[in-house]
Design a protein around this motif. Structure first.
Motif, short mmCIF file in Angstrom:
data_model
loop_
_atom_site.label_atom_id
_atom_site.label_comp_id
_atom_site.label_asym_id
_atom_site.label_seq_id
_atom_site.Cartn_x
_atom_site.Cartn_y
_atom_site.Cartn_z
N ALA A 1 9.45 6.91 1.33
CA ALA A 1 8.48 6.13 2.10
C ALA A 1 7.12 6.80 2.11
O ALA A 1 6.08 6.13 2.02
CB ALA A 1 8.99 5.93 3.52
N ALA A 2 7.09 8.14 2.22
CA ALA A 2 5.82 8.86 2.21
C ALA A 2 5.09 8.66 0.90
O ALA A 2 3.87 8.41 0.88
CB ALA A 2 6.06 10.35 2.47
N PHE A 3 5.80 8.73 -0.21
CA PHE A 3 5.15 8.54 -1.50
C PHE A 3 4.75 7.07 -1.72
O PHE A 3 3.78 6.78 -2.42
CB PHE A 3 6.04 9.05 -2.63
CG PHE A 3 6.09 10.54 -2.72
CD1 PHE A 3 4.97 11.26 -3.09
CD2 PHE A 3 7.25 11.23 -2.41
CE1 PHE A 3 5.00 12.64 -3.15
CE2 PHE A 3 7.29 12.62 -2.47
CZ PHE A 3 6.16 13.33 -2.85
N ALA A 4 5.49 6.14 -1.11
CA ALA A 4 5.09 4.73 -1.17
C ALA A 4 3.76 4.53 -0.45
O ALA A 4 2.91 3.75 -0.88
CB ALA A 4 6.18 3.85 -0.55
N LEU A 5 3.59 5.25 0.66
CA LEU A 5 2.31 5.17 1.37
C LEU A 5 1.17 5.71 0.50
O LEU A 5 0.08 5.13 0.47
CB LEU A 5 2.37 5.95 2.68
CG LEU A 5 1.03 6.00 3.43
CD1 LEU A 5 0.74 4.65 4.08
CD2 LEU A 5 1.00 7.11 4.45
N VAL A 6 1.42 6.79 -0.20
CA VAL A 6 0.40 7.36 -1.08
C VAL A 6 -0.07 6.30 -2.08
O VAL A 6 -1.28 6.17 -2.34
CB VAL A 6 0.94 8.60 -1.81
CG1 VAL A 6 -0.04 9.08 -2.88
CG2 VAL A 6 1.20 9.72 -0.81
N GLU A 7 0.86 5.55 -2.64
CA GLU A 7 0.49 4.49 -3.59
C GLU A 7 -0.37 3.42 -2.92
O GLU A 7 -1.33 2.92 -3.52
CB GLU A 7 1.74 3.87 -4.21
CG GLU A 7 2.50 4.81 -5.12
CD GLU A 7 1.64 5.32 -6.27
OE1 GLU A 7 0.84 4.53 -6.82
OE2 GLU A 7 1.76 6.51 -6.61
N LYS A 8 -0.05 3.07 -1.69
CA LYS A 8 -0.86 2.07 -0.97
C LYS A 8 -2.27 2.59 -0.73
O LYS A 8 -3.25 1.85 -0.85
CB LYS A 8 -0.19 1.71 0.37
CG LYS A 8 0.94 0.71 0.26
CD LYS A 8 1.45 0.34 1.64
CE LYS A 8 2.49 -0.78 1.54
NZ LYS A 8 1.86 -2.08 1.24
N VAL A 9 -2.38 3.86 -0.36
CA VAL A 9 -3.71 4.43 -0.12
C VAL A 9 -4.50 4.48 -1.42
O VAL A 9 -5.71 4.20 -1.44
CB VAL A 9 -3.58 5.84 0.50
CG1 VAL A 9 -4.95 6.50 0.62
CG2 VAL A 9 -2.93 5.74 1.88
N ARG A 10 -3.86 4.80 -2.52
CA ARG A 10 -4.54 4.80 -3.82
C ARG A 10 -5.13 3.43 -4.13
O ARG A 10 -6.25 3.31 -4.63
CB ARG A 10 -3.58 5.21 -4.93
CG ARG A 10 -3.29 6.70 -4.98
CD ARG A 10 -2.35 7.05 -6.11
NE ARG A 10 -2.14 8.50 -6.18
CZ ARG A 10 -0.98 9.07 -6.43
NH1 ARG A 10 0.10 8.32 -6.64
NH2 ARG A 10 -0.88 10.39 -6.48
#
Length: 421
Positions: free
Chosen positions: A37-46
């Motif tokens: 989930a944390a890495f999914a958030l990183v993709e959203k921020v990108r």
């Protein structure tokens, strides 16, 4: 032939890249779903920050560590922004992440690293919490539902107090029957204690909201405590809401924290603003909001010859004579985007962040420069600290410190006065 002295160009290493990279500093977890989930958030921020390098590092458990991620970034760039992916201001925000930044900077002592404020509970985060509670309560009416906000709990009193304050905000903005606070570890009251308190008071419809960003051990403990309580109180209906998760609201808050930090990252190169003097004589200027900020700004705009229109249901008493004499046009009503048609310059100075954001957006759509009095970074222009002396107007703009700008302005005035003697 005399050769004029040409100043050496600014050392490129001293000027942060535009835009600087972002390192999102998370907690880390043993639970794979939480890390995913944390890495999914990183993709959203990108996706929200095109052109910005976005990396993640973690305090513990999940690789890479924060100092490893930051070191890798600083090997390529002279500056970076670190956003703590933390709701509260506990030990990770106060000690662990700053220590990781110091560790990374030992290899790059000249690098600029801006550490932003934590996430807190801005409006998008509040909206996400309400959405999770609504999904859990389902057919239950809000005013017949008791909510239990579960925080992490730590030894930092301010962080625990922020969680209790959040519960009050959720109560007043959600229309629930009751909202109480509990903690899963370290601090009291504990989750079982508040469940027992609710039950003793007659509560039988309870939504437990684990106020965590992602699933992990804390979330698992919440579910276990609730399951244990249900086993002993079969007549109580207790539903556990989902954690906040890698949602759009969270991604937008992280992106906003980055934008705040990106402005500060340019401190070594001076303010990111391009200085220019606006000639507003005879040109339409719109001030949205009629309070204290307008009281200070409107006279200066009139002095510059602007045609000032104030949009506000109310008007500061000191501006009433200007409206009555026709020196300004006062529209005693809320803002509408069409108010900015034909405007050259706009000031958003209401008490409502949502209204100021709408003003800034409408100005952006019209390619009109807009100053946001509440959140300077979200506008397209800044108001400098100005002063006049001996026929000279001086102005100072900093990256993120209006007090310093005023102090520098005062020094400028002293220099001008000394020069005129």
């Amino acid at each position: 032939m005399t050769t004029a002295h040409v100043p050496a160009p600014t050392d490129p290493a001293a000027v942060p890249a535009s835009p600087p990279p972002l390192v999102i500093a998370g907690h880390g977890t043993r639970v794979n779903a939480g890390a995913e989930a944390a890495f999914a958030l990183v993709e959203k921020v990108r996706a929200l920050l095109p052109g910005v390098r976005v990396e993640a590092g973690f305090v513990e458990l999940t690789p890479p560590t924060i100092d490893e991620a930051l070191t890798e970034v600083l090997a390529d760039e002279p500056a970076a922004v670190v956003v703590p992916l933390m709701i509260g201001t506990g030990g990770h925000v106060r000690e662990d992440i700053p220590e990781a930044i110091r560790t990374a900077k030992t290899s790059f002592p000249d690098a600029t690293v801006v550490y932003t404020r934590h996430l807190g509970s801005p409006a998008p985060m509040i909206a996400a919490v309400h959405a999770r509670i609504a999904a859990a309560r389902g057919e239950w009416a809000a005013d017949q539902t008791d909510v239990l906000m579960v925080g992490r709990g730590c030894q930092v009193t301010d962080a625990n107090a922020d969680h209790v304050r959040l519960s009050r905000v959720i109560f007043e903005s959600g229309g629930y029957h009751q909202v109480l606070s509990a903690f899963i570890q370290v601090a009291r009251p504990s989750l079982p204690e508040i469940l027992r308190q609710y039950y003793a008071s007659g509560s039988r419809r309870i939504v437990v909201m684990p106020h965590y960003l992602f699933t992990g051990r804390l979330d698992q403990w919440v579910h276990q405590h609730v399951a244990d309580f249900r086993a002993e109180h079969a007549d109580a209906e207790i539903r556990v809401a989902e954690v906040i998760g890698p949602c759009d609201e969270l991604a937008h808050v992280v992106a906003q924290r980055y934008k705040e930090g990106a402005l500060r990252a340019r401190t070594s190169a001076g303010s990111p603003a391009y200085l220019a003097g606006l000639l507003l004589n005879g040109r339409k200027v719109v001030v949205v909001g009629g309070g204290c900020v307008a009281r200070r700004r409107v006279p200066a705009l009139l002095k510059a010859g602007a045609r000032v229109e104030v949009i506000s249901p109310d008007l500061h008493a000191s501006l009433n004579p200007l409206a009555e004499s026709g020196a300004i046009a006062w529209h005693a009503r809320p803002f509408t985007p069409s108010d900015l048609d034909g405007a050259w310059y706009v000031l958003a100075s209401t008490d409502s962040a949502a209204t100021n954001a709408a003003v800034a957006q409408a100005a952006e759509e019209r390619h009109t420069y807009c100053v946001r009095a509440d959140r300077a970074a979200d506008g397209s222009a800044w108001t400098p600290a100005t002063g006049e002396a001996a026929g000279v107007t001086v102005a100072a703009i900093t990256s993120h410190d209006p007090v310093r700008a005023r102090r520098i302005r005062n020094r400028f005035i002293e220099v001008v006065n000394e020069e005129s003697l």
